[in-house]
Enzyme design. Structure first.
Site, PDB file in Angstrom:
ATOM      1  N   HIS A 165     -91.801  -2.016 -47.711  1.00  9.64           N
ATOM      2  CA  HIS A 165     -90.503  -1.262 -47.069  1.00  9.64           C
ATOM      3  C   HIS A 165     -89.895  -2.294 -46.281  1.00  9.64           C
ATOM      4  O   HIS A 165     -88.788  -2.095 -46.042  1.00  9.64           O
ATOM      5  CB  HIS A 165     -91.164  -0.229 -46.062  1.00  9.64           C
ATOM      6  CG  HIS A 165     -91.427   1.009 -46.726  1.00  9.64           C
ATOM      7  ND1 HIS A 165     -92.383   1.150 -47.599  1.00  9.64           N
ATOM      8  CD2 HIS A 165     -90.785   2.289 -46.879  1.00  9.64           C
ATOM      9  CE1 HIS A 165     -92.565   2.319 -48.150  1.00  9.64           C
ATOM     10  NE2 HIS A 165     -91.513   3.000 -47.895  1.00  9.64           N
ATOM     11  N   HIS A 219     -84.347   5.011 -52.311  1.00  9.54           N
ATOM     12  CA  HIS A 219     -85.227   4.294 -51.345  1.00  9.54           C
ATOM     13  C   HIS A 219     -86.637   3.683 -52.210  1.00  9.54           C
ATOM     14  O   HIS A 219     -86.690   2.679 -52.165  1.00  9.54           O
ATOM     15  CB  HIS A 219     -85.699   5.396 -50.424  1.00  9.54           C
ATOM     16  CG  HIS A 219     -87.043   5.073 -49.587  1.00  9.54           C
ATOM     17  ND1 HIS A 219     -86.778   4.200 -48.364  1.00  9.54           N
ATOM     18  CD2 HIS A 219     -88.348   5.349 -49.810  1.00  9.54           C
ATOM     19  CE1 HIS A 219     -87.746   4.162 -47.740  1.00  9.54           C
ATOM     20  NE2 HIS A 219     -89.007   4.575 -48.681  1.00  9.54           N
ATOM     21  N   ASP A 227     -91.928   4.469 -54.305  1.00 14.00           N
ATOM     22  CA  ASP A 227     -92.143   4.619 -53.099  1.00 14.00           C
ATOM     23  C   ASP A 227     -94.039   4.883 -52.601  1.00 14.00           C
ATOM     24  O   ASP A 227     -94.517   4.216 -51.773  1.00 14.00           O
ATOM     25  CB  ASP A 227     -91.552   5.983 -52.217  1.00 14.00           C
ATOM     26  CG  ASP A 227     -91.579   6.028 -50.883  1.00 14.00           C
ATOM     27  OD1 ASP A 227     -91.644   4.839 -50.197  1.00 14.00           O
ATOM     28  OD2 ASP A 227     -91.380   7.222 -50.240  1.00 14.00           O
ATOM     29  N   HIS A 251     -87.353  -3.497 -48.545  1.00 18.90           N
ATOM     30  CA  HIS A 251     -86.370  -2.337 -48.590  1.00 18.90           C
ATOM     31  C   HIS A 251     -85.221  -2.602 -47.635  1.00 18.90           C
ATOM     32  O   HIS A 251     -84.155  -2.553 -47.863  1.00 18.90           O
ATOM     33  CB  HIS A 251     -87.062  -1.237 -48.635  1.00 18.90           C
ATOM     34  CG  HIS A 251     -86.101   0.040 -48.498  1.00 18.90           C
ATOM     35  ND1 HIS A 251     -85.670   0.490 -46.942  1.00 18.90           N
ATOM     36  CD2 HIS A 251     -85.590   0.890 -49.088  1.00 18.90           C
ATOM     37  CE1 HIS A 251     -84.842   1.609 -47.236  1.00 18.90           C
ATOM     38  NE2 HIS A 251     -84.983   1.823 -48.496  1.00 18.90           N
TER      39      HIS A 251
HETATM   40 ZN    ZN Z   1     -90.719   5.032 -48.059  1.00 15.60          ZN
END
Ligand code: ZN
Length: 368
Positions: A259, A276, A174, A262
């Site tokens: 992201h 995540h 992340d 993601h």
């Molecule tokens: Zn994140």
């Protein structure tokens, strides 16, 4: 492009990190009054006992709730009642994402301060003023923005070092995305997440870059410390990078393709069990392909990710690389807003192409 020249920066009021810091909670809550402390159920026996000891002789008191529910409005109503019955004027959340988000929601609903105590360094969510809300049955509703960020984010590195390695590695995934996404947003002059969205302050960019530098300097050493179950300076640095620098970085500079991918990956049920940061990590590979990042940087990032065990291929995320699967990810990614923060036109086809090449790149670096 943001429609103004105003720049903005936001953050929690305070951030404190160190070994044994959880035991100092009474000092930090004293200024606010009695505390209602929400603790993850599997951490509850140990941490509640720690709290009872810490609050002995303190001027204020606490009531604790073992949290095992959903981050939903019903739970918020229940916790608010307990807090009021105890005359609590402060909410403390201790644990993982759902517990922390529930504490944020309670604070927002009740109009009282909140202290956030993460139990792992797995995402940068503790530093954000965003909560992910579900129904009582566990169905995803959406993200909700709080009126303000936390009064204090308190990180006890003795607690973090005991969390599973996979969570810590995902936190680095992340965090690794932060600077790449900041650069993309800077080039396209996209809005950050402060208020209604403004331009980046230099501070936001400097923080995002520092997050990046620390991961490469200390990431491997920090992971060794975590594997040995001990706190070192490198581990402290990476806890700060995963939590504070990554969090302030994304809030103040914005998100982009990493992201976006993601979110795209969530189109496939087979990816739902992944963390995540693991999905963001593959998103980092895709973003580098999409942006045609210089080979030297690509090499540095790929070696680092493979070394610490972050997923860099579709197979590692349980995705069979069929046309239908890759197109489903590309479509959901391109339908979302994040990938369009890049400083050039992005289409479903260009995302599809980037995913295929990213997967191949990942396989090459894994020696497959
Ligand atoms: Zn994140």
């Amino acid at each position: 492009m943001v429609n103004s020249t105003t720049r903005a920066f936001g953050s929690p009021l305070r951030y404190i990190q160190g070994p044994g810091e959880f035991n100092h909670l009474p000092e930090y809550t004293a200024a606010y009054g009695n505390a209602c402390v929400l603790i993850d159920s599997f951490l509850y026996p140990t941490l509640n006992a720690q709290l009872e000891k810490a609050y002995q002789g303190a001027e204020t008191s606490f009531v604790s709730i073992q949290f095992q529910g959903e981050c939903c409005d019903e739970e918020v109503a229940h916790i608010s009642e307990v807090a009021k019955a105890h005359n609590a004027s402060l909410i403390v959340g201790v644990g993982g994402g759902k517990t922390l988000d529930t504490a944020k929601l309670c604070s927002d609903t009740m109009g009282v301060p909140v202290i956030i105590v993460p139990s792992s360094a797995s995402t940068d969510a503790p530093v954000s003023e965003i909560a992910v809300v579900y129904t009582a049955g566990g169905e995803y509703i959406g993200s909700r923005k709080m009126k303000h960020n936390a009064n204090l984010v308190l990180v006890d590195s003795e607690i973090i070092v005991k969390a599973p390695k996979r969570l810590f590695v995902a936190g680095m995934g992340d965090a690794l995305a932060t600077y790449l996404e900041a650069l993309a947003c800077d080039r396209s002059d996209s809005p950050n997440y402060i208020g209604s969205g403004h331009r980046r302050c230099k501070a936001g960019m400097a923080i995002a870059q520092s997050c990046w530098d620390i991961l490469f300097a200390d990431g491997r050493s920090a992971l060794s410390a975590l594997e040995q179950g001990v706190v070192t300076e490198a581990l402290e640095n990476v806890i700060e990078a995963n939590t504070l620098l990554s969090g302030l970085g994304f809030l103040n500079t914005g998100l982009a393709t990493a992201h976006g991918i993601h979110s795209g990956l969530t189109a496939l049920a087979s990816t739902h069990s992944f963390l995540h940061g693991e999905k963001v990590a593959f998103g980092v590979v895709c973003q580098m392909v999409l942006e045609n990042t210089p080979t030297k940087t690509v090499d540095q990032v790929m070696r680092f990710m493979v070394d610490i065990g972050l997923p860099v291929t579709l197979e590692q995320l349980n995705v069979e690389p069929t046309y239908e699967n890759v197109m489903a990810i590309a479509r959901k990614t391109a339908d979302g807003p994040l990938v369009h923060q890049e400083p050039f036109l992005v289409t479903t086809q260009s995302v599809y192409n980037a995913i295929l090449v990213a997967d191949k790149l990942g396989r090459t670096y894994r020696g497959l």
